[in-house]
Design a protein around this motif. Structure first.
Motif, PDB file in Angstrom:
ATOM      1  N   ARG A 257       0.826  -1.218   0.000  1.00 31.35           N
ATOM      2  CA  ARG A 257       0.000   0.000   0.000  1.00 31.35           C
ATOM      3  C   ARG A 257       0.860   1.267   0.000  1.00 31.35           C
ATOM      4  NH1 ARG A 257      -1.065   1.706   5.605  1.00 31.35           N
ATOM      5  NH2 ARG A 257       0.112   0.351   7.007  1.00 31.35           N
ATOM      6  N   GLU A 369      -5.279  -0.294   1.972  1.00 34.16           N
ATOM      7  CA  GLU A 369      -5.647   1.024   1.441  1.00 34.16           C
ATOM      8  C   GLU A 369      -4.374   1.754   0.985  1.00 34.16           C
ATOM      9  OE1 GLU A 369      -8.369   3.893   0.311  1.00 34.16           O
ATOM     10  OE2 GLU A 369      -8.655   1.827   0.955  1.00 34.16           O
ATOM     11  N   ARG A 380      -9.672   4.941  -8.523  1.00 34.65           N
ATOM     12  CA  ARG A 380     -10.503   3.939  -7.839  1.00 34.65           C
ATOM     13  C   ARG A 380     -11.402   3.244  -8.850  1.00 34.65           C
ATOM     14  NH1 ARG A 380     -10.434   3.321  -2.490  1.00 34.65           N
ATOM     15  NH2 ARG A 380      -9.738   5.050  -1.195  1.00 34.65           N
TER      16      ARG A 380
END
Ligand SMILES: [Fe+2]
Ligand SMILES: [Fe+2]
Length: 383
Positions: A257, A369, A380
Motif C-alpha cells: 500500500r 488502502e 478507484r
C-alpha cells in the motif's frame, strides 16, 4: 510457524568483535599470485589486509553522474568494499566501474544484480543468455579484475559471503491491492523481462521459481565448502557479513500500500535466498535492488540478523525521493559496516522504512488502502 520480530538497536560490540579488536595490528601482507589487468587477483589486497568493511549497492553507472560519483570516491585501501549488484546494464561500464573500485579499495566483493545481466540486442542475436553473461562476468571478476565473488575471510577475522540469487513471484505472499484501476503488472514495468534471456528449460518454465532455484543452486561446489566455514565462524560468534542483490525476506520491503508500484514485490526477492541467510545467521546481511534505505534487525525463523540496504540509486531518485533512499552518508561514499577497532557501525537512524517499522507494526493482511502518494497515481475502480 515463522516467527517475525522487528527491532532497531544501537550496536554493541560482540565478544567476537572484542576479540577482533585485540587482534588488530596483525594484518598480514598478501603476496602476488600473478598479474591481471589491474595487477591483482581476487583475494589479493594492496598492502595490509583491511579489517574495515563498507558497502554500497545499485551504483547504476549508466548515469554519468553516478560514474563520476565512483571516480570521485577517495582512495581507501585499508577498507574492503561490498558491492551488492546493479553496477550497470552496459558490460563495458560495469567492468570500468569495478576496476575503479578495485583501485580505490584494498579488497572488493561483488555479486551481480538484475541490470548486470541485461543483454544487448547484438548479444541476443548471437544466442547469448543471461546465464552466459553471469558466468563470463564471474570469471572475469575472479581471474582478471581481482574482485571477489565467493565467500572469503578478510584480514583473517571477518567472513564476507556473497550469495547469488534471482527473484520469483511466489516470494510475494501478501494480499494484493484491489479496487484500483491502472496498477500495472510488474512484468510490464521491469525491463528485466525484455532485457534478460534464459536458456531452456528455464526460459520455458511457467513458474519463475525454477529460475530462482537455479540461481540458488549456483551457490554450490567449492562455494559450499567456504559457506560451511563461514557458518561455523558465525556459530562461534565471529564477524560474518553476507550480501545479495535481492531481498531474502518480504518484511524488508515496505507494504504494497506504500509503493508507487504495488505489484513490485513479485520481482524483488527469493525464499531460497531467505533460507540461506537463515542458515548462515550472519550478524549483518546487505541487500539492494529496491532502492529503499534500510538498517534494521529482523528475527525470522530463529535467526536474528541486521539487514542493511545502502543504494546509490539514480540521480532522479536522489532528487525526487532522497528521504526514502538515504542511509548514512551515501552521497559521499559506501556506508561503514564493520571496523576491526570499533566493531559494528551504529544503526543509521535516517533509514526511513526500517525506522518506520521499528515503531509501526507491519500488517499487510489488515490494511490494503493505498497511501496518498501511491493513490494519486491510480483511479478507484467503479463499485
Ligand atoms: Fe538497482
Ligand atoms: Fe536490481
Amino acid at each position: 510457524m515463522a516467527m517475525v520480530g522487528w527491532s532497531v538497536r544501537v550496536s554493541v560490540a560482540s565478544p567476537a568483535a572484542v576479540r577482533a579488536r585485540r587482534a588488530v595490528g596483525g594484518g598480514r601482507a598478501v603476496g602476488r599470485r600473478g598479474r591481471t589487468c589491474c595487477g591483482l587477483r581476487a583475494g589479493q589486497s594492496v598492502g595490509e589486509e583491511p579489517v574495515r568493511v563498507v558497502a554500497i549497492s545499485d551504483v547504476h553507472v549508466d548515469h554519468p553522474e553516478n560514474m563520476q560519483w565512483v571516480r570521485d570516491l577517495r582512495d581507501d585501501l585499508g577498507a574492503c568494499c561490498v558491492l551488492a549488484g546493479d553496477v550497470s546494464g552496459d558490460t563495458d561500464l560495469l567492468k570500468e566501474a569495478l576496476l575503479v573500485f578495485r583501485a580505490k579499495y584494498g579488497r572488493v566483493f561483488f555479486t551481480p544484480g538484475n541490470h548486470d545481466l541485461w543483454l544487448t540486442s547484438r548479444e541476443r542475436r548471437m544466442g547469448k543468455s543471461s546465464l552466459d553473461k553471469l558466468a563470463e562476468l564471474l570469471r572475469w571478476c575472479e581471474e582478471e579484475a581481482g574482485v571477489d565473488t565467493r565467500p572469503a575471510l578478510v584480514g583473517g577475522r571477518v567472513w564476507v559471503v556473497p550469495v547469488l540469487s534471482w527473484y520469483h513471484s511466489s516470494f510475494d505472499t501478501e494480499p494484493d491491492i484491489e479496487g484500483w484501476q491502472g496498477i500495472p503488472p510488474v512484468e510490464r514495468v521491469m525491463r528485466d523481462f525484455k532485457r534478460c534471456a534464459w536458456p531452456q528449460p528455464l526460459s520455458d518454465a511457467a513458474d519463475d521459481s525454477v529460475l530462482a532455484e537455479h540461481f540458488d543452486g549456483l551457490n554450490g561446489g567449492e562455494y559450499q565448502r567456504l559457506w560451511d566455514q563461514a557458518r561455523a565462524a558465525s556459530r562461534a560468534g565471529d564477524p560474518v557479513i553476507s550480501f545479495s542483490h535481492f531481498l531474502p525476506h518480504i518484511e524488508l520491503n515496505p507494504e504494497k500500500r506504500h509503493l508507487y508500484l504495488p505489484t513490485l514485490p513479485r520481482a524483488i526477492g527469493s525464499t531460497y535466498l531467505g533460507r540461506r541467510v537463515t542458515d548462515l545467521a550472519p550478524q549483518v546481511h546487505i541487500f539492494g535492488h529496491t532502492h529503499f534505505g534500510f538498517d534494521g534487525v529482523l528475527t525470522k525463523d530463529g535467526a536474528t540478523v541486521r539487514y542493511i540496504q545502502a543504494a546509490l540509486g539514480s540521480p532522479k531518485e536522489r532528487g525526487v525521493r532522497m528521504p526514502s533512499l538515504e542511509i548514512g552518508c551515501i552521497e559521499t561514499g559506501p556506508v561503514p559496516i564493520y571496523d576491526g577497532e570499533q566493531g559494528w557501525a551504529p544503526v543509521c537512524p535516517r533509514a526511513r522504512w526500517s525506522a518506520y517499522y521499528a515503531v509501526n507494526k507491519r500488517r499487510p493482511e489488515l490494511n490494503t488502502e493505498l497511501s496518498p502518494w501511491a493513490a494519486q497515481r491510480y483511479r478507484r475502480a467503479a463499485a
